[in-house]
Design a protein around this motif. Structure first.
Motif: not given
Length: 254
Positions: A111-129
């Motif tokens: 998962v590369h950091t891009t201008g949008d929130r794709s990286h942050s959103a992926r980490i949120e999903r990873l930690l969820d639950g």
């Protein structure tokens, strides 16, 4: 090709070996399928048969157990190399002697950091639950602190091993949420003198255990390598335990 190394032989003859996997054929069919000359097919068949990768059954050739296992090993190598190539932008930031093993990258999600929130959103999903989070971060941003705070407040067990400089940074920040998160019954905090070259997080949920290896550059986070294979998880567990054993406990429940 009697003197050819097995790996070089596979590289040279992999197309034919793959063609015979589960589909016995004679040399005429192989020549027509692969669109090569009869002499080329005969040389390839001889090379593979002399090494025990294929065997003859009347007029047809088929893969042996050795051949099937060699093909699986070769395919696994190709997948690993493809993952390493995909992660090269992240790996190039790290020093050549960092304690990584190929299993961390093999079959991983990059998962590369891009201008949008794709990286942050992926980490949120990873930690969820998450039921338990163990981490040796190399940096902690405010958004990531907020995510950890939310997880701890939801009952997630949190164990952090952080460098002395990072402890100072967090204390200086005077983040009330951080203080609340780090002084609960679910939290352990240890301090090490070394600076981790990358961030490593182990996320355990009821369904599975996943690791995240986070890479930072001079301009901030560059991206993450996310993996749930047993080999990658085992490496992360060993790395975390090594860091924890070197750490000085500065907060633990009770």
């Amino acid at each position: 090709m009697e003197d050819t190394e097995p790996s070089q032989l596979l590289l040279n003859r992999i197309t034919l070996l793959r063609e015979l996997d589960g589909d016995p054929q004679d040399t005429d069919s192989l020549g027509a399928t692969l669109e090569v000359s009869e002499s080329t097919i005969n040389r390839a068949v001889y090379d593979l048969q002399s090494r025990g990768y294929i065997e003859q059954d009347e007029d047809e050739y088929l893969t042996t157990l050795t051949g099937r296992l060699a093909l699986k090993a070769y395919d696994r190598f190709e997948r690993r190399m493809a993952c390493i190539q995909e992660a090269i932008e992240l790996l190039s930031v790290l020093d050549s002697d960092v304690p990584l093993v190929p299993a961390v990258v093999a079959d991983a999600e990059i998962v590369h950091t891009t201008g949008d929130r794709s990286h942050s959103a992926r980490i949120e999903r990873l930690l969820d639950g998450a039921r338990r989070i163990r981490s040796v971060p190399s940096a902690i941003s405010e958004p990531y602190l907020d995510l950890l705070y939310e997880r701890v407040m939801d009952g997630t067990e949190l164990s952090l091993v952080i460098s002395s400089s990072l402890v100072e940074q967090l204390v200086t920040g005077q983040n009330d949420e951080l203080v609340a998160a780090l002084t609960t019954e679910q939290t352990e905090l240890g301090q090490i003198d070394t600076e981790p070259p990358f961030g490593t997080t182990i996320v355990e949920s009821d369904e599975r255990t996943v690791i995240e290896l986070r890479v930072y550059g001079p301009d901030g986070v560059r991206g993450s390598i996310i993996n749930d294979t047993p080999e990658a998880v085992a490496w992360a567990m060993d790395y975390y335990e090594e860091m924890q054993n070197e750490s000085l406990s500065i907060y633990s429940p009770g």
